[in-house]
Design an enzyme around this catalytic site. Structure first.
Site, short mmCIF file in Angstrom:
data_model
loop_
_atom_site.label_atom_id
_atom_site.label_comp_id
_atom_site.label_asym_id
_atom_site.label_seq_id
_atom_site.Cartn_x
_atom_site.Cartn_y
_atom_site.Cartn_z
N TYR A 38 0.75 -1.36 0.01
CA TYR A 38 0.01 0.08 -0.10
C TYR A 38 0.82 1.16 0.09
O TYR A 38 0.22 2.39 -0.21
CB TYR A 38 -1.03 0.15 1.13
CG TYR A 38 -2.32 -0.54 0.71
CD1 TYR A 38 -3.20 0.08 -0.12
CD2 TYR A 38 -2.82 -1.49 1.18
CE1 TYR A 38 -4.27 -0.44 -0.41
CE2 TYR A 38 -4.08 -2.32 0.97
CZ TYR A 38 -4.73 -1.54 0.08
OH TYR A 38 -6.05 -2.02 -0.25
N GLU A 90 -0.95 -30.17 14.76
CA GLU A 90 -1.35 -29.38 13.68
C GLU A 90 -2.61 -28.67 13.71
O GLU A 90 -2.70 -27.49 13.29
CB GLU A 90 -1.99 -30.46 12.50
CG GLU A 90 -2.64 -30.00 11.25
CD GLU A 90 -3.00 -31.08 10.21
OE1 GLU A 90 -2.70 -32.12 10.25
OE2 GLU A 90 -3.89 -30.64 9.18
N ASP A 121 -3.01 -35.00 11.36
CA ASP A 121 -4.05 -35.62 10.89
C ASP A 121 -3.54 -36.99 10.09
O ASP A 121 -2.23 -36.66 9.70
CB ASP A 121 -5.26 -35.12 10.07
CG ASP A 121 -6.00 -34.11 10.76
OD1 ASP A 121 -6.23 -34.18 11.79
OD2 ASP A 121 -6.71 -33.15 10.17
#
Lengths: 420, 420
Positions: free
Chosen positions: A163, A249, A301
């Site tokens: 920006y 995780e 997982d």
């Protein structure tokens, strides 16, 4: 009281102890702690031997890496570079950047280091050329902005940077890409440029560290934990009596561990990036591992994505391979949930999920990756996953009761040294 | 030193003080602090008058609300309910739940309270009916699981709950929906059920509170801040010498404020949910506002989404309207970035973004919402946004320098009492 009730009517409570698979196999905590002490000592002694660096290897291909540098050294590098440009311009030669290539063709997995590094191909980016004049201008402008950050000693995000000159940068992908170029040109990490990513990770457990001058005791952070600071250069003074780091995780599993104060039963530091690892969490993990010399055990997982996350922590992402030395934590052990755990811990069929076509493809692709291939245990587990076409989340363990994770699964894993 | 350099060559530094728009308008900090003290006193005195509740209003429509309740009271409610079922079954009448409807038709915006509440329509959910037997079974099972949580006094996520009985629940939307039903049936908040959402928010600044028994001083949390705990019932003992709460939409702006320790210049508490507000952050904000009696000023992007976020904090989401009393923080002031700021602060054209068709539609829809309509200032701003078809992020202020937000924009806003 809760326990008493259960014992009186064991049949109507799926959570009752007698039904918890493998609970009977658990030894005393002190026996498990002994196992962990051995693990810690071996991690500490292996980190005594100075870790290999690129220069130790005498690779046939020349490679390049960036290093962490102080603000003042970044500042003087920029000033020298610009001075050399001024001389070149005054001598009538114009100026050009020599920009290391970050393309896939210029990347290399180095098995000895167990991470991806950048080879030494560079491109010339001259100002006086129609095809590169814009990018050269952008590069110069980014250098100027970084120089301002050095003078002010403040941190900003990539979005802030964009920006500052939207007219020139046009869209953020352009300023982001050139920022990585500037890291490579100056040979320093993006953190050294004081450009940071948004924070995402949290940490709780047996760790004391300083964040921007404030001492933080992570055993006194309640259940919420401490947000991992976006700027690693203001993190220091790490102290710990933990035996290992537990890398998680997902947020939900982290919460269970934090509420049960798992770190008090088995002294550890629990850290999560809540999904895909961000740069701040990767730097924080690396710093903990380096300074505290603790083993890192990962709880992810049981799906290709979980292993992918593990690999980003361990070997780095391709996108930032120029900085793999600082971002990667070697020798992370895969504790769970592993594909073989599904049968071993009798996870019911209905708690397993079928893998999608995309999952299976990702799994097969991972089997071709060097960092998987070098660990035969991982290859075996991943092959089993792809063959069985089944995946499972950490949360699947809740089928045996909400606290099965902290009360049986993890203690038993630790007791049996069941990591790869 | 940096300043000196700038003064010597003002033309080549876009960040130099002389060019910072409106910096010259800034009064001394002590003058601004005086303004803030007045604001705080008026917020404190307005919260002296007991806040209106549904029962004060004598509405023609009967409405229902849930309340925070202790674990033991939730537990005994469940036990009484099940006991009444047993009696009913033994009397040969089977059993059925009376479930408050959470559909849009049963929702009502109450202007006096400035939030959405639930009307009193209920549906009967009998066990002995083919169309409702499954949902009745799911409801009973969820009640049983909540009862276990009460006995063990632990917190779990909605995901954990789902995995406890995947075979019955089939997919998580089903167990989630029934969980909301159970809140309504028992007349208590979801937090009272000890089912929590993942944490997302962070807080930093002039606040001390206890998290699960640990005292947390948020002025000593470095740049990272303190992660907001997922379980509000373990948060307490709030103390603060702040004059206001600054609610920030985005992480990047939060980081700027934290690094610059904005809260030391203007005593405040800075909080962000990093985007869409989560339940934990909403509960935390509400608790701060209630206990500390501080005014809340919001810093959001100048787009319909920013205003929507403000409205979720202020008036609640439709999905959880049954719990709006606990989740909403009344009287949040819209500090910035407001559509009128774009011209006022001369945000360059290239830092503004064109609104998409969807943005414009969302903006027009918001103009029809009661909570916007009751604030004529908001209507004016939002109309301007929709008319100009321009939006801007908080980060757009970086165009005047990275610290323009903390050094000019916010102080000037506060000085001019420029909130709506």
């Amino acid at each position: 009281m809760a326990d008493k009730r259960k014992r009186r009517r064991p049949a109507d409570d799926s959570d009752s102890d007698s039904e918890l698979p493998f609970k009977s196999k658990l030894k005393s905590d002190s026996a498990i702690l002994q196992t962990l002490k051995t693990l810690k000592d071996s991690a500490a002694s292996s980190s005594e031997t100075k870790p290999l660096t690129l220069s130790d290897l005498n690779l046939s291909t020349a490679c390049r890496e960036v290093t962490d540098r102080s603000l003042s050294s970044v500042q003087s590098s920029i000033e020298s570079l610009i001075l050399s440009f001024a001389h070149s311009i005054l001598a009538g030669n114009g100026f050009s950047f020599s920009v290391p290539s970050r393309s896939a063709a210029n990347q290399l997995y180095v098995p000895e280091l167990d991470r991806i590094v950048l080879k030494d191909k560079s491109a010339v980016r001259p100002f006086a050329n129609v095809s590169t004049v814009r990018k050269t201008t952008v590069t110069t402008r980014i250098l100027q902005l970084i120089h301002q950050l050095c003078l002010k000693s403040i941190h900003v995000t990539k979005r802030d940077l964009f920006y500052t000159d939207v007219k020139l940068f046009q869209d953020q992908t352009q300023s982001d890409a050139v920022l990585d170029d500037v890291s490579c040109i100056l040979g320093c990490t993006r953190s050294s440029l004081n450009v940071v990513a948004a924070e995402k990770g949290v940490v709780v457990g047996r760790l004391i560290f300083s964040d921007n001058g404030d001492m933080i005791d992570c055993t006194k952070m309640g259940m919420g934990g401490k947000a991992i600071p976006p700027n690693i250069d203001r993190v220091g003074d790490m102290q710990s009596d933990a035996l290992f780091i537990l890398l998680v995780e997902k947020d939900a599993a982290y919460m269970r561990l934090a509420e049960d104060r798992f770190y008090n039963r088995f002294p550890c530091i629990i850290v999560t990036a809540k999904g895909q690892p961000d740069v701040a969490t990767r730097l924080f993990l690396k710093k903990m591992k380096t300074e505290l010399k603790l083993p890192v055990l990962a709880l992810v997982d049981s799906d290709p994505y979980g292993l992918k996350i593990l690999s980003v922590y361990g070997c780095g992402s391709k996108n930032m391979s120029y900085d793999s030395a600082n971002l990667t934590t070697p020798d992370i052990k895969w504790l769970g949930i592993r594909p073989s755990d599904l049968d071993k811990y009798k996870i019911p069929e209905q708690c397993r999920l079928p893998m999608t076509e995309q999952d299976i493809k990702t799994g097969k692709d991972l089997l071709e990756e060097d960092f998987v291939k070098k660990n035969s245990g991982w290859v075996e587990e991943l092959s089993l996953m792809v063959k069985s076409k089944q995946k499972a989340e950490i949360q699947a363990l809740s089928t045996f009761g909400f606290q099965y994770l902290t009360e049986v699964y993890l203690p038993l894993k630790l007791q049996q040294k069941d990591w790869l």
